[in-house]
Design a protein around this motif. Structure first.
Motif, PDB file in Angstrom:
ATOM      1  N   THR A   2      36.970  36.901  32.380  1.00 43.27           N
ATOM      2  CA  THR A   2      36.390  35.992  31.108  1.00 43.27           C
ATOM      3  C   THR A   2      35.770  34.669  31.940  1.00 43.27           C
ATOM      4  N   ASP A   3      34.809  34.046  31.110  1.00 44.06           N
ATOM      5  CA  ASP A   3      34.097  33.058  31.756  1.00 44.06           C
ATOM      6  C   ASP A   3      35.063  32.014  31.825  1.00 44.06           C
TER       7      ASP A   3
ATOM      8  N   THR B  18      47.860  42.586  36.393  1.00 44.24           N
ATOM      9  CA  THR B  18      47.242  41.349  36.563  1.00 44.24           C
ATOM     10  C   THR B  18      47.161  40.435  35.275  1.00 44.24           C
ATOM     11  N   LYS B  19      46.997  39.168  35.620  1.00 42.35           N
ATOM     12  CA  LYS B  19      46.963  38.162  34.402  1.00 42.35           C
ATOM     13  C   LYS B  19      45.760  37.252  35.033  1.00 42.35           C
ATOM     14  N   GLU B  20      45.306  36.691  33.930  1.00 44.64           N
ATOM     15  CA  GLU B  20      44.161  35.431  34.225  1.00 44.64           C
ATOM     16  C   GLU B  20      44.516  34.362  33.196  1.00 44.64           C
TER      17      GLU B  20
ATOM     18  N   TYR C  72      43.643  36.926  30.002  1.00 47.84           N
ATOM     19  CA  TYR C  72      43.389  38.587  30.111  1.00 47.84           C
ATOM     20  C   TYR C  72      44.163  39.049  30.941  1.00 47.84           C
ATOM     21  N   THR C  73      44.823  40.478  30.555  1.00 47.25           N
ATOM     22  CA  THR C  73      45.703  41.262  31.280  1.00 47.25           C
ATOM     23  C   THR C  73      45.061  42.556  31.639  1.00 47.25           C
ATOM     24  N   ARG C  74      45.546  43.209  32.732  1.00 49.77           N
ATOM     25  CA  ARG C  74      45.190  44.574  32.922  1.00 49.77           C
ATOM     26  C   ARG C  74      46.389  45.151  33.600  1.00 49.77           C
ATOM     27  N   SER C  75      46.649  46.332  33.422  1.00 49.51           N
ATOM     28  CA  SER C  75      47.865  47.308  34.269  1.00 49.51           C
ATOM     29  C   SER C  75      47.507  48.345  34.461  1.00 49.51           C
TER      30      SER C  75
END
Length: 157
Positions: free
Chosen positions: A65-66, A83-85, A93-96
């Motif tokens: 994300t910006d 992950t978390k931003e 923002y998240t990913r796994s």
């Protein structure tokens, strides 16, 4: 009568032998596929990154994300990661997915991205090194005849 007693005794002995023979076969294998070493397990917060040796100015330059100010990756012993931003201490923002470690290389597969299923081909590999509480991931990609080296450094929580 003698024959019946002998037959019964042999039958009992056979049943005992069969029972003892089967008992040790059922050993359970504990987590045979898990590959994550204990030194890699934990939550790691982004500290810095370089692209072909040139430092990035901020986490936002490599985030999804910006507006992300910082990010963390959590690596679990059961071959999963997430992950978390964050921005203003809010997750933006998240990913796994899954992670496999082979020597000094990790293969990361993304299965969920921001709550939605990820592209099945979303994988990457990086060299990794843990030195105390510092994790270094080094990824190399070749695109359009340009070699891109990204080195990210994380501090353990």
């Amino acid at each position: 009568m003698r024959f019946s007693i002998m037959f019964l005794a042999i039958t009992i002995l056979l049943l005992i032998a069969i029972g003892l023979g089967c008992g040790s076969d059922d050993k359970k294998v504990t987590n045979p596929a898990n590959t994550v070493p204990a030194s890699l397990v934990g939550t790691w917060w982004f500290a810095s990154a370089t692209h072909n040796g040139i430092p990035y100015g901020s986490f936002a330059e490599i985030s999804f994300t910006d507006t992300s100010e910082t990010g963390a990756v959590t690596i679990n012993a059961n071959d999963t990661w997430s992950t978390k931003e964050t921005y203003n201490d809010q997750i933006v923002y998240t990913r796994s997915g899954t992670i496999k470690v082979h020597g000094d290389t990790v293969k990361i597969t993304v299965t969920v991205e921001n709550g939605d299923p990820a592209d099945a081909d979303d994988t990457s590999s990086s060299a990794w090194n843990v030195n105390g509480t510092v994790l270094t991931l080094s990824a190399r990609a070749i695109a359009l005849n340009d070699t891109i080296n990204i080195v990210s450094v994380y501090n353990k929580e």
